[in-house]
Design a protein around this motif. Sequence first.
Motif, PDB file in Angstrom:
ATOM      1  N   UNK A 197      58.664  27.046 -29.219  1.00 35.45           N
ATOM      2  CA  UNK A 197      58.335  28.468 -30.417  1.00 35.45           C
ATOM      3  C   UNK A 197      57.236  27.101 -31.088  1.00 35.45           C
ATOM      4  N   UNK A 198      57.060  26.014 -30.600  1.00 37.66           N
ATOM      5  CA  UNK A 198      56.193  25.473 -31.028  1.00 37.66           C
ATOM      6  C   UNK A 198      54.823  25.178 -30.569  1.00 37.66           C
ATOM      7  N   UNK A 199      55.520  25.647 -29.367  1.00 40.61           N
ATOM      8  CA  UNK A 199      53.676  25.538 -27.646  1.00 40.61           C
ATOM      9  C   UNK A 199      52.959  26.757 -28.390  1.00 40.61           C
ATOM     10  N   UNK A 200      54.289  28.234 -28.385  1.00 37.68           N
ATOM     11  CA  UNK A 200      53.446  29.009 -28.508  1.00 37.68           C
ATOM     12  C   UNK A 200      52.839  29.479 -29.935  1.00 37.68           C
ATOM     13  N   UNK A 201      53.124  28.674 -30.845  1.00 39.26           N
ATOM     14  CA  UNK A 201      52.255  28.888 -31.721  1.00 39.26           C
ATOM     15  C   UNK A 201      51.421  28.458 -31.714  1.00 39.26           C
ATOM     16  N   UNK A 202      51.030  27.077 -30.568  1.00 39.26           N
ATOM     17  CA  UNK A 202      49.888  26.313 -30.674  1.00 39.26           C
ATOM     18  C   UNK A 202      48.732  27.450 -29.950  1.00 39.26           C
ATOM     19  N   UNK A 203      49.791  28.301 -29.347  1.00 39.41           N
ATOM     20  CA  UNK A 203      48.300  28.541 -28.428  1.00 39.41           C
ATOM     21  C   UNK A 203      48.388  28.565 -26.837  1.00 39.41           C
ATOM     22  N   UNK A 204      49.894  27.446 -26.416  1.00 43.06           N
ATOM     23  CA  UNK A 204      49.922  27.077 -25.516  1.00 43.06           C
ATOM     24  C   UNK A 204      50.659  27.940 -25.026  1.00 43.06           C
ATOM     25  N   UNK A 205      50.783  27.624 -23.562  1.00 41.65           N
ATOM     26  CA  UNK A 205      52.304  28.039 -21.837  1.00 41.65           C
ATOM     27  C   UNK A 205      53.358  27.961 -22.018  1.00 41.65           C
ATOM     28  N   UNK A 206      52.854  27.112 -22.386  1.00 34.05           N
ATOM     29  CA  UNK A 206      54.729  26.512 -23.311  1.00 34.05           C
ATOM     30  C   UNK A 206      55.953  26.187 -21.815  1.00 34.05           C
ATOM     31  N   UNK A 207      54.847  25.677 -20.314  1.00 36.53           N
ATOM     32  CA  UNK A 207      55.639  26.349 -19.040  1.00 36.53           C
ATOM     33  C   UNK A 207      56.331  25.087 -19.176  1.00 36.53           C
ATOM     34  N   UNK A 208      56.070  23.422 -19.259  1.00 38.55           N
ATOM     35  CA  UNK A 208      57.809  22.347 -19.951  1.00 38.55           C
ATOM     36  C   UNK A 208      58.390  23.599 -20.424  1.00 38.55           C
ATOM     37  N   UNK A 209      58.255  23.557 -22.037  1.00 40.01           N
ATOM     38  CA  UNK A 209      59.715  24.209 -22.704  1.00 40.01           C
ATOM     39  C   UNK A 209      60.580  24.859 -21.693  1.00 40.01           C
ATOM     40  N   UNK A 210      59.796  25.938 -21.508  1.00 40.40           N
ATOM     41  CA  UNK A 210      60.481  27.394 -20.799  1.00 40.40           C
ATOM     42  C   UNK A 210      61.184  26.679 -19.679  1.00 40.40           C
ATOM     43  N   UNK A 211      60.285  25.530 -18.592  1.00 43.21           N
ATOM     44  CA  UNK A 211      61.408  24.677 -18.034  1.00 43.21           C
ATOM     45  C   UNK A 211      62.557  24.006 -18.716  1.00 43.21           C
ATOM     46  N   UNK A 212      62.548  23.811 -19.541  1.00 45.43           N
ATOM     47  CA  UNK A 212      63.658  23.137 -20.848  1.00 45.43           C
ATOM     48  C   UNK A 212      64.674  23.697 -20.959  1.00 45.43           C
ATOM     49  N   UNK A 213      64.790  25.272 -21.271  1.00 50.72           N
ATOM     50  CA  UNK A 213      65.257  26.031 -21.399  1.00 50.72           C
ATOM     51  C   UNK A 213      65.870  26.473 -20.186  1.00 50.72           C
ATOM     52  N   UNK A 214      65.450  26.820 -19.036  1.00 49.43           N
ATOM     53  CA  UNK A 214      65.916  27.250 -18.054  1.00 49.43           C
ATOM     54  C   UNK A 214      67.562  26.228 -17.451  1.00 49.43           C
ATOM     55  N   UNK A 215      66.708  24.510 -17.892  1.00 56.68           N
ATOM     56  CA  UNK A 215      67.963  23.620 -17.261  1.00 56.68           C
ATOM     57  C   UNK A 215      69.056  23.643 -17.939  1.00 56.68           C
ATOM     58  N   UNK A 216      68.822  23.871 -19.556  1.00 55.12           N
ATOM     59  CA  UNK A 216      69.821  24.241 -20.253  1.00 55.12           C
ATOM     60  C   UNK A 216      70.175  24.666 -20.233  1.00 55.12           C
ATOM     61  N   UNK A 217      70.241  26.007 -19.815  1.00 53.63           N
ATOM     62  CA  UNK A 217      71.386  26.954 -19.261  1.00 53.63           C
ATOM     63  C   UNK A 217      72.226  26.759 -17.993  1.00 53.63           C
ATOM     64  N   UNK A 218      71.060  26.011 -17.121  1.00 50.52           N
ATOM     65  CA  UNK A 218      71.867  25.708 -16.070  1.00 50.52           C
ATOM     66  C   UNK A 218      72.550  25.012 -16.559  1.00 50.52           C
ATOM     67  N   UNK A 219      72.723  23.396 -16.577  1.00 52.90           N
ATOM     68  CA  UNK A 219      73.332  22.596 -17.450  1.00 52.90           C
ATOM     69  C   UNK A 219      74.526  23.602 -18.093  1.00 52.90           C
ATOM     70  N   UNK A 220      74.954  24.064 -18.904  1.00 54.45           N
ATOM     71  CA  UNK A 220      75.820  25.025 -20.005  1.00 54.45           C
ATOM     72  C   UNK A 220      76.836  25.076 -18.858  1.00 54.45           C
ATOM     73  N   UNK A 221      75.750  26.191 -17.110  1.00 58.75           N
ATOM     74  CA  UNK A 221      76.788  27.026 -16.482  1.00 58.75           C
ATOM     75  C   UNK A 221      77.509  25.966 -15.863  1.00 58.75           C
TER      76      UNK A 221
END
Length: 235
Positions: A134-158
């Motif tokens: 959300x912070x990356x989007x607010x800054x006008x960035x693509x948020x690639x690293x943040x997106x990867x972190x989210x999917x990694x967190x879901x993978x870990x939660x499985x």
Amino acid sequence: MSESLRPLARPRLYEQVVERLREYVGAEGLKAGDRLPPERDLADRLGVSRTSVRQAIVALEVQGLVEVRHGGGTYLLRDRLQAEPLETMIERRRRLPDVLDARDALETKLAALAAVRRTDQDLAEIDTALAAMAAAVERGELGVDEDQRFHAAVTAAAHSTLLADFMAEISLSIAESRTESLRQPGRPARSLDQHRGIAEAIRARDPERAAAAMHTHIDTVGSVKLLDWEAEEGD
């Protein structure tokens, strides 16, 4: 006969147009938001047809470097036109459907498992990843690293070692598809909203809703200009 003596590839004319446009943007000091000259003017100044200019613009648009506003001209989305080699784009276009199939199969299952198996600590990491995106989007960035972190967190939660290993094996291809998606106009904000929907389903311990939300997200990831693009010879 040795492969080293295979015929040389001739650069397509519109690849040369892309290179001239890159030089022009640098020489003129153009920045994101600036407008390129009209197609007709570019064709006249470069001594090529408008078809070749149009093909070059489309190739730049596919790479998320320019935005074509119908009736309003072509505008830079980046400060520089660092275009990829054409063959790289063609190869990525060839790979992308298979990568999306693999992501859909793996990540919808991971989301469902995360909804069943997640711990409070897992949920905290998912929320942290969402806040970072959300912070990356607010800054006008693509948020690639943040997106990867989210999917990694879901993978870990499985909490599935084997599925996590499969994800790691195709991580480079996944990263490529992620970047391709996030550079589509308006995509980072849309991706963030979809991530929030996935997270809420996981929070609610609803595996069917989590899987459906992830499937919808991967469908969106696959909605990119690259898959509609065809490399043409130009004139």
